[in-house]
Write a protein that holds these residues in place. Sequence first.
Motif, PDB file in Angstrom:
ATOM      1  N   TRP A  48       0.864  -1.193   0.000  1.00  0.00           N
ATOM      2  CA  TRP A  48       0.000   0.000   0.000  1.00  0.00           C
ATOM      3  C   TRP A  48       0.892   1.231   0.000  1.00  0.00           C
ATOM      4  CZ3 TRP A  48      -5.245  -0.077  -0.481  1.00  0.00           C
ATOM      5  CH2 TRP A  48      -5.883  -1.301  -0.279  1.00  0.00           C
ATOM      6  N   LEU A  49       0.634   2.123  -0.958  1.00  0.00           N
ATOM      7  CA  LEU A  49       1.491   3.296  -1.129  1.00  0.00           C
ATOM      8  C   LEU A  49       0.668   4.586  -1.002  1.00  0.00           C
ATOM      9  CD1 LEU A  49       2.460   0.890  -3.248  1.00  0.00           C
ATOM     10  CD2 LEU A  49       4.196   2.587  -3.805  1.00  0.00           C
ATOM     11  N   PHE A  50       1.312   5.649  -0.457  1.00  0.00           N
ATOM     12  CA  PHE A  50       0.750   6.995  -0.359  1.00  0.00           C
ATOM     13  C   PHE A  50       1.615   7.917  -1.198  1.00  0.00           C
ATOM     14  CE2 PHE A  50      -0.665   4.904   3.444  1.00  0.00           C
ATOM     15  CZ  PHE A  50      -1.984   5.317   3.591  1.00  0.00           C
ATOM     16  N   ASP A  51       1.025   8.397  -2.302  1.00  0.00           N
ATOM     17  CA  ASP A  51       1.757   9.287  -3.204  1.00  0.00           C
ATOM     18  C   ASP A  51       3.126   8.707  -3.576  1.00  0.00           C
ATOM     19  OD1 ASP A  51      -0.266  11.188  -3.428  1.00  0.00           O
ATOM     20  OD2 ASP A  51       0.414  12.242  -1.622  1.00  0.00           O
ATOM     21  N   GLY A  52       3.162   7.385  -3.808  1.00  0.00           N
ATOM     22  CA  GLY A  52       4.392   6.733  -4.253  1.00  0.00           C
ATOM     23  C   GLY A  52       5.242   6.185  -3.138  1.00  0.00           C
ATOM     24  N   SER A  53       4.957   6.492  -1.872  1.00  0.00           N
ATOM     25  CA  SER A  53       5.757   5.999  -0.747  1.00  0.00           C
ATOM     26  C   SER A  53       5.018   4.830  -0.083  1.00  0.00           C
ATOM     27  CB  SER A  53       5.979   7.112   0.287  1.00  0.00           C
ATOM     28  OG  SER A  53       6.679   8.181  -0.298  1.00  0.00           O
ATOM     29  N   VAL A  54       5.753   3.754   0.236  1.00  0.00           N
ATOM     30  CA  VAL A  54       5.153   2.556   0.824  1.00  0.00           C
ATOM     31  C   VAL A  54       4.748   2.837   2.263  1.00  0.00           C
ATOM     32  CG1 VAL A  54       5.524   0.145   1.461  1.00  0.00           C
ATOM     33  CG2 VAL A  54       6.517   1.049  -0.653  1.00  0.00           C
ATOM     34  N   GLY A  55       3.478   2.531   2.562  1.00  0.00           N
ATOM     35  CA  GLY A  55       2.993   2.705   3.930  1.00  0.00           C
ATOM     36  C   GLY A  55       2.850   1.395   4.654  1.00  0.00           C
ATOM     37  N   LEU A  56       2.525   0.293   3.901  1.00  0.00           N
ATOM     38  CA  LEU A  56       2.318  -1.012   4.530  1.00  0.00           C
ATOM     39  C   LEU A  56       2.560  -2.109   3.497  1.00  0.00           C
ATOM     40  CD1 LEU A  56       1.294  -2.275   7.261  1.00  0.00           C
ATOM     41  CD2 LEU A  56      -0.949  -2.428   6.160  1.00  0.00           C
ATOM     42  N   THR A  57       3.195  -3.224   3.953  1.00  0.00           N
ATOM     43  CA  THR A  57       3.485  -4.353   3.073  1.00  0.00           C
ATOM     44  C   THR A  57       2.892  -5.626   3.670  1.00  0.00           C
ATOM     45  OG1 THR A  57       5.551  -3.339   2.321  1.00  0.00           O
ATOM     46  CG2 THR A  57       5.300  -5.711   1.967  1.00  0.00           C
ATOM     47  N   ILE A  58       2.230  -6.433   2.779  1.00  0.00           N
ATOM     48  CA  ILE A  58       1.576  -7.666   3.212  1.00  0.00           C
ATOM     49  C   ILE A  58       2.135  -8.827   2.385  1.00  0.00           C
ATOM     50  CG2 ILE A  58      -0.633  -8.843   3.512  1.00  0.00           C
ATOM     51  CD1 ILE A  58      -1.973  -6.075   3.413  1.00  0.00           C
ATOM     52  N   SER A  59       2.469  -9.931   3.053  1.00  0.00           N
ATOM     53  CA  SER A  59       2.935 -11.154   2.387  1.00  0.00           C
ATOM     54  C   SER A  59       1.806 -12.173   2.410  1.00  0.00           C
ATOM     55  CB  SER A  59       4.162 -11.720   3.092  1.00  0.00           C
ATOM     56  OG  SER A  59       4.457 -13.030   2.639  1.00  0.00           O
ATOM     57  N   MET A  60       1.625 -12.857   1.243  1.00  0.00           N
ATOM     58  CA  MET A  60       0.572 -13.875   1.197  1.00  0.00           C
ATOM     59  C   MET A  60       0.870 -15.003   2.178  1.00  0.00           C
ATOM     60  SD  MET A  60      -0.772 -16.092  -2.061  1.00  0.00           S
ATOM     61  CE  MET A  60      -1.997 -17.388  -1.825  1.00  0.00           C
ATOM     62  N   GLU A  61       2.115 -15.289   2.397  1.00  0.00           N
ATOM     63  CA  GLU A  61       2.505 -16.391   3.277  1.00  0.00           C
ATOM     64  C   GLU A  61       2.551 -15.986   4.740  1.00  0.00           C
ATOM     65  OE1 GLU A  61       6.179 -19.636   3.779  1.00  0.00           O
ATOM     66  OE2 GLU A  61       6.197 -18.143   2.156  1.00  0.00           O
ATOM     67  N   HIS A  62       2.999 -14.733   5.041  1.00  0.00           N
ATOM     68  CA  HIS A  62       3.231 -14.328   6.429  1.00  0.00           C
ATOM     69  C   HIS A  62       2.272 -13.244   6.915  1.00  0.00           C
ATOM     70  CE1 HIS A  62       6.906 -16.710   6.357  1.00  0.00           C
ATOM     71  NE2 HIS A  62       7.257 -16.089   5.225  1.00  0.00           N
ATOM     72  N   GLY A  63       1.473 -12.693   6.049  1.00  0.00           N
ATOM     73  CA  GLY A  63       0.558 -11.636   6.453  1.00  0.00           C
ATOM     74  C   GLY A  63       1.228 -10.285   6.494  1.00  0.00           C
ATOM     75  N   VAL A  64       0.759  -9.396   7.398  1.00  0.00           N
ATOM     76  CA  VAL A  64       1.304  -8.037   7.499  1.00  0.00           C
ATOM     77  C   VAL A  64       2.722  -8.126   8.036  1.00  0.00           C
ATOM     78  CG1 VAL A  64       1.029  -5.766   8.545  1.00  0.00           C
ATOM     79  CG2 VAL A  64      -0.987  -7.084   7.885  1.00  0.00           C
ATOM     80  N   LEU A  65       3.635  -7.530   7.293  1.00  0.00           N
ATOM     81  CA  LEU A  65       5.032  -7.593   7.700  1.00  0.00           C
ATOM     82  C   LEU A  65       5.324  -6.628   8.835  1.00  0.00           C
ATOM     83  CD1 LEU A  65       6.789  -7.935   4.218  1.00  0.00           C
ATOM     84  CD2 LEU A  65       6.098  -9.732   5.834  1.00  0.00           C
ATOM     85  N   GLU A  66       4.604  -5.509   8.872  1.00  0.00           N
ATOM     86  CA  GLU A  66       4.833  -4.535   9.948  1.00  0.00           C
ATOM     87  C   GLU A  66       3.589  -3.661  10.139  1.00  0.00           C
ATOM     88  OE1 GLU A  66       7.921  -0.963  11.259  1.00  0.00           O
ATOM     89  OE2 GLU A  66       8.095  -1.940   9.303  1.00  0.00           O
ATOM     90  N   ASN A  67       3.016  -3.707  11.362  1.00  0.00           N
ATOM     91  CA  ASN A  67       1.879  -2.838  11.706  1.00  0.00           C
ATOM     92  C   ASN A  67       2.388  -1.576  12.374  1.00  0.00           C
ATOM     93  OD1 ASN A  67      -0.680  -3.888  10.919  1.00  0.00           O
ATOM     94  ND2 ASN A  67      -0.417  -5.562  12.410  1.00  0.00           N
ATOM     95  N   THR A  68       1.720  -0.473  12.116  1.00  0.00           N
ATOM     96  CA  THR A  68       2.030   0.800  12.768  1.00  0.00           C
ATOM     97  C   THR A  68       0.750   1.333  13.410  1.00  0.00           C
ATOM     98  OG1 THR A  68       1.534   2.153  10.822  1.00  0.00           O
ATOM     99  CG2 THR A  68       3.778   1.245  11.004  1.00  0.00           C
TER     100      THR A  68
END
Length: 331
Positions: A48-68
């Motif tokens: 998920w990106l905001f104006d080109g910057s990544v805000g959140l990344t999700i892996s199909m195998e591991h789920g959310v890599l990092e919550n904020t």
Amino acid sequence: MRTFKLLLFFPLVVAAKVLLVPRERAVLRGSAASYNCSISVPWVVMSWLFDGSVGLTISMEHGVLENTPRFTAVNYTTNENYKWEFTIRNVTRKDSGEITCDVQNIQSIRANLSVQEGGTVSILGGNLTVKHGDQAVFVCVASGWFPEAQVYWSMNGTMVDTENYNTSVEAIGTLLNSTSTLTVSAVGSAQVQCLAKVPALFIPQTSSVFLIVETNLQADRTVLIAVTVTFSLAALVVLLLIGIVLYCKRKRAKQSNYQEEVMSHRQSGEENHGKDNPGFTTDGHESYLSNSEAANSSQIPDISQTNSNQQTDFKTHEGMTTTKYRHQTIV
């Protein structure tokens, strides 16, 4: 061999389709904005990106890599569809812009986020009292909105035609103030409302006052007097008619009683006609009455009490016989 693998992967890319909803979202500052990104084929990484910057990344195998604290994601995957809901909390005006769901090696799709601000709305001056037929003017101020507030009017719950009011906008820093002036003819008392909203506000903010229309008191008094006089005359006529009817009935009753009395006297006079005078004497000798006649004579009033002037004595000259007559008149 490599060419064969690329040919197998190419149809997969073409067939796969990423869905992002909603494509347009407007929220108020300080609230949360959520988006759903889904795909029907297996995938590896979703970003998920905001104006080109990544805000959140999700892996199909591991789920959310990092919550904020501000960015979270929830998995709603089913057997037929891979679906993740991405949420950004406590949004600010800086978060407005483009939101992107990028499924690595498959598809990237974009949506828009608009962070808005709701201000206040107020009708200046409060309730307004005018005479019937005069023009009533109301001024509404919507302060501290972004973007420009949509201002409109209603009277007794019915929307007012836009031709009856005009609105101007003024920028105060990063916010906008709107001033709307409504002019209507005062034909009746009504509740007047000024409403203001932006797309992110589902229920508009309102301000209400009352239009109070004064009627012509002199005209009302004239009508009241006319109605009072009309009813008074009508009541007087009714009373006169009732009086005349009662008078005629009483007069007829008196005439009937009088006729009955006359008939009664006539009948009593016929019964007494031809009877002897109990007070009659001849040559100093009194005539004696029978018992029945004496009984009837008791009903005759005393002659001396009725009228002594009715007794007249006639005397002759000296040496002549004296004869006394007594007369009595029976009524």
